[in-house]
Design a protein around this motif. Structure first.
Motif, mmCIF file in Angstrom:
data_model
loop_
_atom_site.group_PDB
_atom_site.id
_atom_site.type_symbol
_atom_site.label_atom_id
_atom_site.label_comp_id
_atom_site.label_asym_id
_atom_site.label_seq_id
_atom_site.Cartn_x
_atom_site.Cartn_y
_atom_site.Cartn_z
ATOM 1 N N PHE A 88 0.422 -1.167 -0.117
ATOM 2 C CA PHE A 88 -0.331 -0.023 0.210
ATOM 3 C C PHE A 88 1.311 1.245 0.213
ATOM 4 N N GLY A 89 2.097 1.173 -0.351
ATOM 5 C CA GLY A 89 2.880 2.407 -0.063
ATOM 6 C C GLY A 89 3.741 2.195 1.300
ATOM 7 N N ALA A 90 4.659 3.661 1.084
ATOM 8 C CA ALA A 90 5.423 4.045 2.552
ATOM 9 C C ALA A 90 4.888 4.407 3.020
ATOM 10 N N GLU A 91 3.939 5.138 2.914
ATOM 11 C CA GLU A 91 2.930 6.459 3.973
ATOM 12 C C GLU A 91 1.563 5.091 4.790
ATOM 13 N N ALA A 92 1.536 4.674 3.956
ATOM 14 C CA ALA A 92 0.455 3.136 4.739
ATOM 15 C C ALA A 92 1.410 2.462 5.516
ATOM 16 N N ALA A 93 2.597 1.930 5.462
ATOM 17 C CA ALA A 93 3.009 1.023 5.453
ATOM 18 C C ALA A 93 3.868 1.096 6.543
ATOM 19 N N ALA A 94 3.705 2.173 7.006
ATOM 20 C CA ALA A 94 4.354 3.437 7.909
ATOM 21 C C ALA A 94 2.984 3.323 9.023
ATOM 22 N N LYS A 95 2.046 3.467 8.906
ATOM 23 C CA LYS A 95 0.891 3.660 9.757
ATOM 24 C C LYS A 95 0.488 2.513 9.818
ATOM 25 N N ILE A 96 0.855 1.255 8.852
ATOM 26 C CA ILE A 96 0.478 0.079 9.407
ATOM 27 C C ILE A 96 1.440 -0.385 10.693
#
Length: 192
Positions: A171-179
């Protein structure tokens, strides 16, 4: 456990040293230690000279350690000997268990919190498969335990684990950080 490993290593080292000396005919170079058991002389075992080395041997045998110095009295709490003093290498630090950092399967309440946190990021992350999302989250928690400081690696692993048909690369870098943040807030054990 460490004492047993050290004792087994030292016993094996002594057996190899004694076998090398007895096969080469250097039996007359034995001395008696303080404990009364025979040990080989350090100079005859370590110096390749004529009869003292077995035919075809490429390296000299290591000297046998003093058995009185290589044992620790567990009953009295006497300290174990320094591994460097006995000539044996220090035992390696034991590796963490394979399941280190892997949280147990969560109950229904915690699963619901985890699913809600992931759905808040993007509903396609769970995609109607909460059991699959929990398994992926548990694996990600284990990676977070193993690499607590490597944010880039953790983001890459989240993108590898959390995929869907519409997001095969994650889901991309931003979504991965949120995950990762959502997992820390719900499922993952505290950092070590």
């Amino acid at each position: 456990m460490r004492t047993r490993l050290l004792a087994a290593t030292l016993t094996a080292l002594a057996a190899v040293s004694l076998a090398a000396c007895s096969s080469s005919g250097a039996g007359s170079d034995k001395a008696t230690s303080a404990a009364g058991s025979p040990t080989t002389s350090a100079t005859s075992a370590a110096t390749p000279s004529g009869d003292a080395t077995a035919p075809g041997a490429t390296t000299p045998a290591a000297p046998a350690p003093d058995p009185a110095a290589s044992t620790a009295d567990g009953a009295t709490g006497a300290p174990a000997p320094d591994a460097g003093a006995s000539g044996a290498p220090a035992p390696a630090k034991p590796a963490p268990p394979a399941d280190a950092g892997l949280p147990t399967k969560p109950g229904t309440d915690l699963t619901a919190k985890l699913v809600a946190a992931l759905d808040a990021i993007d509903p396609a992350i769970v995609g109607g498969k909460p059991d699959q999302a929990v398994d992926r989250a548990r694996s990600q928690c284990q990676s977070m335990y193993q690499f607590p400081k490597d944010k880039q690696k953790l983001a890459d692993l989240a993108n590898q684990r959390f995929t869907s048909a519409d997001h095969p690369q994650g889901f991309g870098a931003e979504a991965a950080a949120k995950i990762n943040e959502a997992l820390l807030a719900t499922l993952c054990p505290p950092a070590r």
